[in-house]
Design an enzyme around this catalytic site. Structure first.
Site, PDB file in Angstrom:
ATOM      1  CD  GLU A  70      -0.759   0.953 -10.926  1.00 18.61           C
ATOM      2  OE1 GLU A  70      -0.995   0.246  -9.920  1.00 18.61           O
ATOM      3  OE2 GLU A  70      -0.074   1.997 -10.876  1.00 18.61           O
ATOM      4  NE  ARG A  80      19.575  -0.089 -11.845  1.00 22.58           N
ATOM      5  CZ  ARG A  80      19.512  -0.448 -10.563  1.00 22.58           C
ATOM      6  NH1 ARG A  80      19.089  -1.655 -10.229  1.00 22.58           N
ATOM      7  NH2 ARG A  80      19.867   0.377  -9.625  1.00 22.58           N
ATOM      8  CD1 TRP A 135     -11.436   5.608  -9.225  1.00 26.89           C
ATOM      9  CD2 TRP A 135     -11.105   3.456  -8.742  1.00 26.89           C
ATOM     10  NE1 TRP A 135     -10.117   5.336  -9.405  1.00 26.89           N
ATOM     11  CE2 TRP A 135      -9.887   4.020  -9.104  1.00 26.89           C
ATOM     12  CE3 TRP A 135     -11.154   2.090  -8.392  1.00 26.89           C
ATOM     13  CZ2 TRP A 135      -8.695   3.285  -9.142  1.00 26.89           C
ATOM     14  CZ3 TRP A 135      -9.974   1.378  -8.424  1.00 26.89           C
ATOM     15  CH2 TRP A 135      -8.764   1.966  -8.795  1.00 26.89           C
ATOM     16  CG  PHE A 154      -9.962   0.236 -12.839  1.00 25.69           C
ATOM     17  CD1 PHE A 154     -10.337  -0.780 -13.693  1.00 25.69           C
ATOM     18  CD2 PHE A 154      -9.689  -0.073 -11.514  1.00 25.69           C
ATOM     19  CE1 PHE A 154     -10.445  -2.076 -13.248  1.00 25.69           C
ATOM     20  CE2 PHE A 154      -9.778  -1.369 -11.057  1.00 25.69           C
ATOM     21  CZ  PHE A 154     -10.162  -2.373 -11.929  1.00 25.69           C
ATOM     22  CG  ASN A 210      -1.959  -1.081   1.152  1.00 24.38           C
ATOM     23  OD1 ASN A 210      -2.358  -1.479   0.062  1.00 24.38           O
ATOM     24  ND2 ASN A 210      -2.379  -1.590   2.299  1.00 24.38           N
ATOM     25  CE  LYS A 241       1.528   0.118  -5.148  1.00 26.09           C
ATOM     26  NZ  LYS A 241       1.591   1.115  -4.064  1.00 26.09           N
TER      27      LYS A 241
END
Ligand code: ATP
Ligand code: MG
Length: 201
Positions: free
Chosen positions: A133, A54, A98, A96, A40, A44
């Site tokens: 995601e 990289r 919501w 998405f 959470n 990420k």
């Protein structure tokens, strides 16, 4: 530091070096891996793109599919597309749940994005593929977990895949070689700081 302490320090470092050298010596396998960045806390997607930069620095070929697209492009994607117009990039065609609250439209967009993933997961010219995601697609059953796991498992031998998103299913944890869970200890947003361009998107 007195001489005695310096000598003890040097001794400790020598022992540490021996342990590190032995571990390096033992890790001899060369293959692509699966990296899962979940949890959470913040960091990420930015971690995935850090690895992608990289890889680009070493001249590697990369591909990105983003499953949840906000209304604005994020800075890292704007920059990448400016620098590298041929970048293999696809973003899911809708926001998405919501935002849209339309399961059928979301499902169609998820399937379309997944078709891009499948192509990338079969393309051995790609050294690195980021599935940003994608965890939510499995969590809310927009995509079939077994199918996703299977496609990742059968990717080209030297290809690395990075998966990001909260609430990763156990199947993803099991599949991944490297799993980092980013814990949410504090986030400025909860103290009332507005999301900022260049930091949050
Ligand atoms: P980032 O893209 O910054 O690496 P992330 O990928 O870990 O973040 P997401 O859940 O994808 O996190 O959400 C992205 C957006 O939500 C970013 O603007 C980020 O600052 C914000 N965010 C991430 N984690 C939190 C949190 N724990 N509380 C509030 N906002 C968060
Ligand atoms: Mg993210």
């Amino acid at each position: 530091m007195d001489d005695d302490k310096k000598e003890r320090h040097a001794d400790r470092m020598r022992r540490k070096k021996a342990v590190v050298d032995a571990a390096i010596e033992k890790a001899q396998e060369e293959r692509g891996i699966v990296i899962l960045i979940t949890g959470n806390g913040k960091g990420k997607t930015t971690s995935a793109f850090g690895t992608l930069f990289r890889a680009l620095g070493h001249g590697h070929q990369v591909g990105v599919v983003q499953f949840i697209k906000g209304t604005q492009s994020t800075g890292e994607v704007i920059y990448l597309q400016q620098q590298n117009p041929q970048l293999r990039y696809h973003a899911m065609a809708t926001g998405f749940t919501w935002n849209t609250q339309n399961w059928d439209a979301d499902k169609a967009a998820a399937d379309e994005a997944w078709a891009h993933c499948k192509e990338m997961l079969q393309d051995d010219s790609l050294n690195l593929v980021v599935l940003d995601e994608i965890t939510y697609m499995l969590k809310y059953n927009y995509l079939d977990t077994a199918e996703v796991v299977n496609a990742i498992r059968h990717r080209p031998f030297m290809q690395t895949v990075i998966i990001t998103g909260r609430g990763a299913k156990p199947e993803l944890v099991e599949l991944a070689d490297t799993v980092s869970e980013i814990r949410d200890e504090k986030h400025a947003f909860h103290a009332g700081v507005k999301a900022q361009a260049g930091i949050d998107f």
